[in-house]
Design a protein around this motif. Structure first.
Motif, PDB file in Angstrom:
ATOM      1  N   ILE A  52      34.784  17.866-124.202  1.00 25.65           N
ATOM      2  CA  ILE A  52      33.640  18.240-123.366  1.00 25.65           C
ATOM      3  C   ILE A  52      34.028  18.183-121.892  1.00 25.65           C
ATOM      4  O   ILE A  52      33.658  19.056-121.102  1.00 25.65           O
ATOM      5  CB  ILE A  52      32.424  17.355-123.681  1.00 25.65           C
ATOM      6  CG1 ILE A  52      31.945  17.623-125.108  1.00 25.65           C
ATOM      7  CG2 ILE A  52      31.296  17.586-122.682  1.00 25.65           C
ATOM      8  CD1 ILE A  52      30.869  16.677-125.590  1.00 25.65           C
ATOM      9  N   ALA A  53      34.782  17.155-121.514  1.00 23.13           N
ATOM     10  CA  ALA A  53      35.235  17.050-120.114  1.00 23.13           C
ATOM     11  C   ALA A  53      36.119  18.238-119.749  1.00 23.13           C
ATOM     12  O   ALA A  53      35.998  18.798-118.653  1.00 23.13           O
ATOM     13  CB  ALA A  53      35.980  15.736-119.907  1.00 23.13           C
ATOM     14  N   GLY A  54      37.006  18.631-120.663  1.00 24.54           N
ATOM     15  CA  GLY A  54      37.856  19.798-120.409  1.00 24.54           C
ATOM     16  C   GLY A  54      37.042  21.072-120.283  1.00 24.54           C
ATOM     17  O   GLY A  54      37.343  21.936-119.442  1.00 24.54           O
ATOM     18  N   LEU A  55      36.015  21.207-121.100  1.00 25.79           N
ATOM     19  CA  LEU A  55      35.149  22.384-121.031  1.00 25.79           C
ATOM     20  C   LEU A  55      34.453  22.473-119.670  1.00 25.79           C
ATOM     21  O   LEU A  55      34.448  23.524-119.029  1.00 25.79           O
ATOM     22  CB  LEU A  55      34.110  22.327-122.154  1.00 25.79           C
ATOM     23  CG  LEU A  55      33.070  23.437-122.168  1.00 25.79           C
ATOM     24  CD1 LEU A  55      33.718  24.769-122.537  1.00 25.79           C
ATOM     25  CD2 LEU A  55      31.955  23.094-123.124  1.00 25.79           C
ATOM     26  N   PHE A  56      33.897  21.368-119.207  1.00 24.23           N
ATOM     27  CA  PHE A  56      33.215  21.372-117.915  1.00 24.23           C
ATOM     28  C   PHE A  56      34.196  21.593-116.768  1.00 24.23           C
ATOM     29  O   PHE A  56      33.882  22.247-115.773  1.00 24.23           O
ATOM     30  CB  PHE A  56      32.419  20.081-117.707  1.00 24.23           C
ATOM     31  CG  PHE A  56      31.108  20.072-118.434  1.00 24.23           C
ATOM     32  CD1 PHE A  56      30.089  20.937-118.086  1.00 24.23           C
ATOM     33  CD2 PHE A  56      30.881  19.186-119.477  1.00 24.23           C
ATOM     34  CE1 PHE A  56      28.877  20.941-118.740  1.00 24.23           C
ATOM     35  CE2 PHE A  56      29.675  19.171-120.155  1.00 24.23           C
ATOM     36  CZ  PHE A  56      28.674  20.050-119.786  1.00 24.23           C
ATOM     37  N   THR A  57      35.398  21.043-116.895  1.00 31.86           N
ATOM     38  CA  THR A  57      36.413  21.260-115.855  1.00 31.86           C
ATOM     39  C   THR A  57      36.794  22.734-115.781  1.00 31.86           C
ATOM     40  O   THR A  57      36.945  23.298-114.678  1.00 31.86           O
ATOM     41  CB  THR A  57      37.658  20.396-116.156  1.00 31.86           C
ATOM     42  OG1 THR A  57      37.267  19.027-116.238  1.00 31.86           O
ATOM     43  CG2 THR A  57      38.705  20.553-115.074  1.00 31.86           C
ATOM     44  N   GLY A  58      36.941  23.368-116.938  1.00 29.46           N
ATOM     45  CA  GLY A  58      37.259  24.798-116.962  1.00 29.46           C
ATOM     46  C   GLY A  58      36.149  25.645-116.376  1.00 29.46           C
ATOM     47  O   GLY A  58      36.402  26.590-115.613  1.00 29.46           O
ATOM     48  N   VAL A  59      34.919  25.317-116.688  1.00 28.78           N
ATOM     49  CA  VAL A  59      33.782  26.069-116.142  1.00 28.78           C
ATOM     50  C   VAL A  59      33.715  25.876-114.633  1.00 28.78           C
ATOM     51  O   VAL A  59      33.493  26.833-113.873  1.00 28.78           O
ATOM     52  CB  VAL A  59      32.472  25.638-116.826  1.00 28.78           C
ATOM     53  CG1 VAL A  59      31.258  26.197-116.100  1.00 28.78           C
ATOM     54  CG2 VAL A  59      32.466  26.054-118.281  1.00 28.78           C
ATOM     55  N   ALA A  60      33.910  24.647-114.161  1.00 22.25           N
ATOM     56  CA  ALA A  60      33.868  24.381-112.732  1.00 22.25           C
ATOM     57  C   ALA A  60      34.998  25.109-111.998  1.00 22.25           C
ATOM     58  O   ALA A  60      34.808  25.608-110.885  1.00 22.25           O
ATOM     59  CB  ALA A  60      33.952  22.872-112.474  1.00 22.25           C
ATOM     60  N   ALA A  61      36.167  25.190-112.623  1.00 20.99           N
ATOM     61  CA  ALA A  61      37.286  25.887-111.993  1.00 20.99           C
ATOM     62  C   ALA A  61      37.010  27.385-111.896  1.00 20.99           C
ATOM     63  O   ALA A  61      37.396  28.040-110.909  1.00 20.99           O
ATOM     64  CB  ALA A  61      38.570  25.652-112.781  1.00 20.99           C
ATOM     65  N   ASN A  62      36.318  27.948-112.874  1.00 23.32           N
ATOM     66  CA  ASN A  62      36.002  29.383-112.836  1.00 23.32           C
ATOM     67  C   ASN A  62      34.876  29.684-111.863  1.00 23.32           C
ATOM     68  O   ASN A  62      34.765  30.829-111.393  1.00 23.32           O
ATOM     69  CB  ASN A  62      35.643  29.880-114.228  1.00 23.32           C
ATOM     70  CG  ASN A  62      36.836  29.968-115.142  1.00 23.32           C
ATOM     71  OD1 ASN A  62      37.961  30.150-114.666  1.00 23.32           O
ATOM     72  ND2 ASN A  62      36.624  29.837-116.440  1.00 23.32           N
ATOM     73  N   LEU A  63      34.035  28.727-111.556  1.00 23.35           N
ATOM     74  CA  LEU A  63      32.922  28.957-110.616  1.00 23.35           C
ATOM     75  C   LEU A  63      33.389  28.951-109.177  1.00 23.35           C
ATOM     76  O   LEU A  63      32.822  29.646-108.331  1.00 23.35           O
ATOM     77  CB  LEU A  63      31.831  27.905-110.808  1.00 23.35           C
ATOM     78  CG  LEU A  63      31.004  27.999-112.085  1.00 23.35           C
ATOM     79  CD1 LEU A  63      30.018  26.859-112.169  1.00 23.35           C
ATOM     80  CD2 LEU A  63      30.275  29.335-112.170  1.00 23.35           C
ATOM     81  N   ASN A  64      34.404  28.154-108.861  1.00 23.16           N
ATOM     82  CA  ASN A  64      34.904  28.093-107.487  1.00 23.16           C
ATOM     83  C   ASN A  64      35.875  29.249-107.230  1.00 23.16           C
ATOM     84  O   ASN A  64      36.840  29.432-107.945  1.00 23.16           O
ATOM     85  CB  ASN A  64      35.634  26.759-107.227  1.00 23.16           C
ATOM     86  CG  ASN A  64      34.675  25.592-107.246  1.00 23.16           C
ATOM     87  OD1 ASN A  64      33.498  25.743-106.921  1.00 23.16           O
ATOM     88  ND2 ASN A  64      35.168  24.431-107.636  1.00 23.16           N
ATOM     89  N   PRO A  65      35.630  30.046-106.170  1.00 17.24           N
ATOM     90  CA  PRO A  65      36.515  31.194-105.879  1.00 17.24           C
ATOM     91  C   PRO A  65      37.823  30.771-105.267  1.00 17.24           C
ATOM     92  O   PRO A  65      38.086  29.834-104.708  1.00 17.24           O
ATOM     93  CB  PRO A  65      35.704  32.052-104.923  1.00 17.24           C
ATOM     94  CG  PRO A  65      34.615  31.206-104.407  1.00 17.24           C
ATOM     95  CD  PRO A  65      34.466  30.047-105.334  1.00 17.24           C
TER      96      PRO A  65
END
Length: 65
Positions: A52-65
């Motif tokens: 779950i932590a990896g999933l949120f980290t991946g989503v956060a990385a894709n949100l930041n340009p």
């Protein structure tokens, strides 16, 4: 002799009434169920936590340009 019989009868009646009362047993059962649920939740967090932590980290990385 009658007083002794009356006392014994009262004691036995009180003991029987207390044994018939199952409120304490019900509370123990609820306590065991809550403990089992807590163990399952903790085990689930330990197993799924890193994913779950990896999933949120991946989503956060894709949100930041």
């Amino acid at each position: 002799m009658i007083a002794l019989y009356a006392t014994l009868t009262t004691v036995l009646h009180t003991a029987k009434a207390r044994l018939a009362n199952e409120k304490g047993a019900t509370m123990v059962e609820y306590g065991l169920m809550v403990a089992l649920i807590a163990v399952v939740v903790i085990a689930g967090l330990l197993v799924l936590g890193p994913r779950i932590a990896g999933l949120f980290t991946g989503v956060a990385a894709n949100l930041n340009p």
